[in-house]
Each structure stands twice: as structure tokens, then as C-alpha cells.
Design a protein around this motif. Structure first.
Motif, PDB file in Angstrom:
ATOM      1  N   ALA A   1       0.831  -1.211   0.000  1.00 47.24           N
ATOM      2  CA  ALA A   1       0.000   0.000   0.000  1.00 47.24           C
ATOM      3  C   ALA A   1       0.867   1.264   0.000  1.00 47.24           C
ATOM      4  N   LYS A   2       1.939   1.266   0.810  1.00 48.02           N
ATOM      5  CA  LYS A   2       2.851   2.402   0.812  1.00 48.02           C
ATOM      6  C   LYS A   2       3.549   2.541  -0.541  1.00 48.02           C
ATOM      7  N   GLU A   3       3.908   1.414  -1.116  1.00 46.65           N
ATOM      8  CA  GLU A   3       4.551   1.448  -2.431  1.00 46.65           C
ATOM      9  C   GLU A   3       3.617   2.079  -3.471  1.00 46.65           C
ATOM     10  N   GLU A   4       2.366   1.693  -3.430  1.00 47.23           N
ATOM     11  CA  GLU A   4       1.391   2.253  -4.370  1.00 47.23           C
ATOM     12  C   GLU A   4       1.252   3.771  -4.183  1.00 47.23           C
ATOM     13  N   THR A   5       1.280   4.217  -2.927  1.00 44.60           N
ATOM     14  CA  THR A   5       1.189   5.650  -2.646  1.00 44.60           C
ATOM     15  C   THR A   5       2.387   6.397  -3.213  1.00 44.60           C
ATOM     16  N   TYR A   6       3.582   5.841  -3.028  1.00 47.74           N
ATOM     17  CA  TYR A   6       4.784   6.499  -3.547  1.00 47.74           C
ATOM     18  C   TYR A   6       4.810   6.510  -5.073  1.00 47.74           C
ATOM     19  N   VAL A   7       4.356   5.443  -5.692  1.00 49.13           N
ATOM     20  CA  VAL A   7       4.298   5.414  -7.154  1.00 49.13           C
ATOM     21  C   VAL A   7       3.354   6.495  -7.667  1.00 49.13           C
ATOM     22  N   THR A   8       2.187   6.606  -7.043  1.00 49.82           N
ATOM     23  CA  THR A   8       1.233   7.643  -7.437  1.00 49.82           C
ATOM     24  C   THR A   8       1.835   9.031  -7.268  1.00 49.82           C
ATOM     25  N   ALA A   9       2.541   9.252  -6.167  1.00 55.47           N
ATOM     26  CA  ALA A   9       3.162  10.554  -5.924  1.00 55.47           C
ATOM     27  C   ALA A   9       4.240  10.846  -6.961  1.00 55.47           C
ATOM     28  N   ALA A  10       5.048   9.845  -7.287  1.00 56.28           N
ATOM     29  CA  ALA A  10       6.116  10.045  -8.276  1.00 56.28           C
ATOM     30  C   ALA A  10       5.552  10.427  -9.632  1.00 56.28           C
ATOM     31  N   LEU A  11       4.451   9.798 -10.002  1.00 54.68           N
ATOM     32  CA  LEU A  11       3.850  10.107 -11.293  1.00 54.68           C
ATOM     33  C   LEU A  11       3.150  11.466 -11.274  1.00 54.68           C
ATOM     34  N   SER A  12       2.471  11.779 -10.170  1.00 60.27           N
ATOM     35  CA  SER A  12       1.758  13.058 -10.105  1.00 60.27           C
ATOM     36  C   SER A  12       2.721  14.228 -10.096  1.00 60.27           C
ATOM     37  N   GLU A  13       3.922  14.033  -9.570  1.00 58.97           N
ATOM     38  CA  GLU A  13       4.925  15.090  -9.555  1.00 58.97           C
ATOM     39  C   GLU A  13       5.788  15.089 -10.811  1.00 58.97           C
ATOM     40  N   GLN A  14       5.414  14.249 -11.773  1.00 58.06           N
ATOM     41  CA  GLN A  14       6.088  14.216 -13.075  1.00 58.06           C
ATOM     42  C   GLN A  14       7.597  14.017 -12.915  1.00 58.06           C
ATOM     43  N   MET A  15       7.964  13.037 -12.095  1.00 57.25           N
ATOM     44  CA  MET A  15       9.373  12.713 -11.930  1.00 57.25           C
ATOM     45  C   MET A  15       9.979  12.317 -13.271  1.00 57.25           C
ATOM     46  N   ALA A  16      11.260  12.586 -13.423  1.00 58.61           N
ATOM     47  CA  ALA A  16      11.936  12.258 -14.677  1.00 58.61           C
ATOM     48  C   ALA A  16      12.122  10.756 -14.838  1.00 58.61           C
ATOM     49  N   GLY A  17      12.107  10.025 -13.735  1.00 57.12           N
ATOM     50  CA  GLY A  17      12.270   8.582 -13.795  1.00 57.12           C
ATOM     51  C   GLY A  17      12.059   7.962 -12.432  1.00 57.12           C
ATOM     52  N   VAL A  18      11.890   6.633 -12.414  1.00 50.70           N
ATOM     53  CA  VAL A  18      11.675   5.888 -11.175  1.00 50.70           C
ATOM     54  C   VAL A  18      12.589   4.673 -11.162  1.00 50.70           C
ATOM     55  N   ILE A  19      13.297   4.483 -10.058  1.00 56.48           N
ATOM     56  CA  ILE A  19      14.024   3.237  -9.793  1.00 56.48           C
ATOM     57  C   ILE A  19      13.337   2.586  -8.601  1.00 56.48           C
ATOM     58  N   ILE A  20      12.970   1.319  -8.746  1.00 56.38           N
ATOM     59  CA  ILE A  20      12.149   0.694  -7.708  1.00 56.38           C
ATOM     60  C   ILE A  20      12.639  -0.704  -7.362  1.00 56.38           C
ATOM     61  N   SER A  21      12.723  -0.969  -6.058  1.00 56.46           N
ATOM     62  CA  SER A  21      12.886  -2.322  -5.534  1.00 56.46           C
ATOM     63  C   SER A  21      11.508  -2.740  -5.031  1.00 56.46           C
ATOM     64  N   SER A  22      10.821  -3.518  -5.810  1.00 58.51           N
ATOM     65  CA  SER A  22       9.396  -3.763  -5.575  1.00 58.51           C
ATOM     66  C   SER A  22       9.138  -4.602  -4.330  1.00 58.51           C
ATOM     67  N   SER A  23       8.083  -4.234  -3.613  1.00 59.96           N
ATOM     68  CA  SER A  23       7.626  -5.053  -2.487  1.00 59.96           C
ATOM     69  C   SER A  23       6.686  -6.149  -2.960  1.00 59.96           C
ATOM     70  N   GLY A  24       6.416  -6.171  -4.269  1.00 59.71           N
ATOM     71  CA  GLY A  24       5.554  -7.204  -4.834  1.00 59.71           C
ATOM     72  C   GLY A  24       4.165  -6.733  -5.207  1.00 59.71           C
ATOM     73  N   SER A  25       3.917  -5.423  -5.169  1.00 56.57           N
ATOM     74  CA  SER A  25       2.587  -4.905  -5.486  1.00 56.57           C
ATOM     75  C   SER A  25       2.337  -4.938  -6.994  1.00 56.57           C
ATOM     76  N   ALA A  26       1.394  -5.778  -7.425  1.00 55.02           N
ATOM     77  CA  ALA A  26       1.029  -5.829  -8.833  1.00 55.02           C
ATOM     78  C   ALA A  26       0.354  -4.525  -9.269  1.00 55.02           C
ATOM     79  N   LYS A  27      -0.376  -3.893  -8.336  1.00 57.84           N
ATOM     80  CA  LYS A  27      -1.062  -2.641  -8.662  1.00 57.84           C
ATOM     81  C   LYS A  27      -0.046  -1.531  -8.930  1.00 57.84           C
ATOM     82  N   ALA A  28       0.968  -1.428  -8.083  1.00 57.28           N
ATOM     83  CA  ALA A  28       1.999  -0.407  -8.296  1.00 57.28           C
ATOM     84  C   ALA A  28       2.736  -0.655  -9.601  1.00 57.28           C
ATOM     85  N   ALA A  29       3.018  -1.929  -9.881  1.00 54.79           N
ATOM     86  CA  ALA A  29       3.713  -2.270 -11.121  1.00 54.79           C
ATOM     87  C   ALA A  29       2.895  -1.875 -12.337  1.00 54.79           C
TER      88      ALA A  29
END
Length: 329
Positions: A102-130
Motif C-alpha cells: 500500500a505504501k509502495e502504491e502511494t509512492y508510485v502515485t506521488a512520483a507520477l503526479s509530480e512528473q518525476m523524470a524517472g523511477v528506480i524501484i525495488s518492488s515489495s511485490g505490489s502488482a497494482k503499483a507495477a
């Protein structure tokens, strides 16, 4: 959720005026500014970060979403990312999902909403975030763990081969009933390290799954000790669980390596300092981070290029915890 048009209607001004006020322009009549700010406050309006960033140049920020900031594995990994990012003109924002989808999904949403130039992720296994990342135009690199249900640039170690080497090492040291403590099902590091362990055995595997945390390692070790067919060695698939397993063995008065051999995955800074010293599988942590950042720089430059997967070798470092004493003559 209120829009800029709702604010404009409430304040009795145009949407363009609201935009000028929110962007800090000083050419707006003070009375209009006051009305707009009052409307913003009363409606609890939040400017759309995506739209704001689309109007200005792309950010120079990367989101680095790691699965557990308390894990020493990530110290050198993040440094490797940061060093390359700085050289390429980017800064990083570090996010800790805490192994919580759930926290991973929140951070992914925040990264996209802030129009980050890129994302590097060590996934916790969230299919929704992926899925959210895969459906977005933002460049993504997976590190340490494969991103569920999708193909992106990825940097990992050869987990299966390293686990196989670690298990064979215990067998060659004279241990016969080797158990494995691994992480949650569906997380690539947990599954691949388990597979390597199973491949090395000629007998039925003994497996305890837990949560990649120290207490999880402690509880899993306690369960193995309570088993009727107690193992005489254990392969633990990450450093925090290794600490927990060692603590459990110490609390139970179990001699390592005499009564129980042990190999942990991930190097630990004090592995040489404790007695017995700890046998580990060491990952090239800095190189993992450096390579992931390099892939992200390349992906930003060439968004349509075919995704690359980089697999780095890990190194078994034998020490006392896996060296079984010779039988007394």
C-alpha cells in the motif's frame, strides 16, 4: 475533487486569473488575489501537479523507491544511484515502502503526479503499483527484484546460482538436513533463492517463508528448531532474517557451527567481527545501484529502446558459521 473552474466560479473570476494567482504572478489585483485564496481554502483545492509540470520543463528528480530503508543492503545501492544521477544532472528523492504494498502504491502515485523524470524501484511485490508504472510514460528501472507482471529495464544478481552455491557449500561442509528461510511468495528474490536452494539438494527441502524482517527470521528459526526433524544447517535468504535467526539460536543456546551451520544472503558489515564469523553471499551493491542509474539515464534518452536486463554475479564468502568442526578422534 474541486477543479480550477470551481475555484474561479466561487471567487467570481476567470480560470486564467486563478492560474495566475496560484503561479505567484504579481499582476493580479490584490482584491482578486484575496478572493481566489479564500475560495481555494474553502474548497480545499489542490493544484494538479501533473498539469503544473506539463506546463513547465520536465523535472530533474528521480524517485528511488526501496523496499526497506532499514536494510543495510540499500546503503551502497542508493549511493551508486546517487553518484550516477548527480553526474547526469539529476537529484533523487528516496522513498521507503517498508515492504508494504500500500505504501509502495502511494509512492508510485506521488512520483507520477509530480512528473518525476524517472523511477528506480525495488518492488515489495505490489502488482497494482507495477501496473501503474507500466501504464505511465515515466521511465522505470527495477532493481534487486523483478517488477511483477511487466518488462522494464532491470538490474539483479544471479540469485538462483548464488543460492545453489551457498547450499552446496553447506553440503560440502558435512551438513545433511539443510533448511531454508526465505521471504514472501511472489517476490522474485525470495522465489529464486529458494529455487537455487532446492536445486542443490538431493533430499526433500525444508522451507520456512516469512517477511524479510529480523523478527520474521527469529520466528522462522524458532519454528525450525521445534520441528521433529530439526535441521542441522540453515540457508537464510536475506541479511535481516539472518540476524533474527542468529538471535534465536543464541537465545536457545544452539552452538554455531557445531549444532547448526548457517549461511546468510547479503553481506553484513560486522560479519567478520562476531564469533563465529558469519558466512555470507555478498552482492555487488554499489554496482547494482550504479548500473540501475545508468540504465535510467539511457532510458530517458531513448524511451523506445528494448528493455535490458543486467544480471550481476554474487560471491560466497565462507567463514566460521558454515565450517563444521571435525569429530573428536
Amino acid at each position: 475533487m474541486p477543479t480550477i473552474y470551481d475555484v474561479a466560479r466561487e471567487a467570481g473570476v476567470s480560470a486564467a486569473t486563478v492560474s495566475r494567482v496560484l503561479n505567484g504572478q504579481r499582476t493580479v489585483d490584490p482584491d482578486m488575489v484575496a478572493r481566489v485564496l479564500t475560495a481555494v481554502r474553502e474548497l480545499n483545492y489542490r493544484p494538479n501537479a501533473v498539469a503544473r509540470n506539463l506546463r513547465r520543463s520536465r523535472t530533474t528528480l528521480w524517485a528511488v523507491i526501496i523496499s526497506d530503508i532499514g536494510n543495510p543492503f540499500f546503503t551502497d545501492t542508493v549511493r551508486g544511484i546517487e553518484d550516477v544521477a548527480q553526474q547526469a544532472g539529476y537529484s533523487i528523492v528516496l522513498c521507503n515502502s517498508d515492504e508494504n504494498p500500500a505504501k509502495e502504491e502511494t509512492y508510485v502515485t506521488a512520483a507520477l503526479s509530480e512528473q518525476m523524470a524517472g523511477v528506480i524501484i525495488s518492488s515489495s511485490g505490489s502488482a497494482k503499483a507495477a501496473k501503474t508504472l507500466l501504464d505511465s510514460p515515466v521511465p522505470v528501472v527495477a532493481i534487486d527484484r523483478v517488477l511483477p507482471r511487466g518488462t522494464v529495464d532491470t538490474v539483479v544478481v544471479d540469485n538462483e546460482a548464488a543460492a545453489r552455491t551457498a547450499t552446496r557449500h553447506l553440503l560440502e561442509s558435512g551438513y545433511e538436513r539443510i533448511a531454508c528461510i526465505t521471504g514472501p511468495e511472489g517476490v522474485s528474490t525470495a522465489d529464486l533463492r529458494l529455487r537455487g536452494y532446492v536445486d542443490a539438494l538431493a533430499v526433500e527441502p525444508v522451507v520456512a517463508r516469512t517477511d524479510f524482517r529480523e523478527q520474521g527470521g527469529y520466528d522462522a528459526m524458532a519454528g525450525l528448531l521445534a520441528s521433529p526433524s530439526r535441521p542441522d544447517a540453515v540457508f537464510v535468504t536475506n541479511n535481516l532474517m539472518t540476524v533474527g535467526a542468529l538471535r534465536c539460536l543464541a537465545d536457545r543456546g544452539i552452538d554455531v557451527p557445531g549444532e547448526m551451520g548457517l549461511v546468510g544472503f547479503d553481506e553484513i558489515p560486522w560479519a567478520d567481527l562476531v564469533r563465529p564469523s558469519l558466512t555470507t553471499v555478498a552482492q555487488p551493491t554499489y554496482e547494482l545501484g550504479r548500473m540501475a542509474a545508468r540504465l535510467l539515464v539511457d532510458r530517458i534518452a531513448a524511451p523506445s529502446a528494448k528493455p535490458a536486463t543486467v544480471v550481476l554475479p554474487a560471491e560466497l564468502r565462507p567463514r566460521q558459521s558454515s565450517t563444521r568442526p571435525s569429530p573428536a578422534s
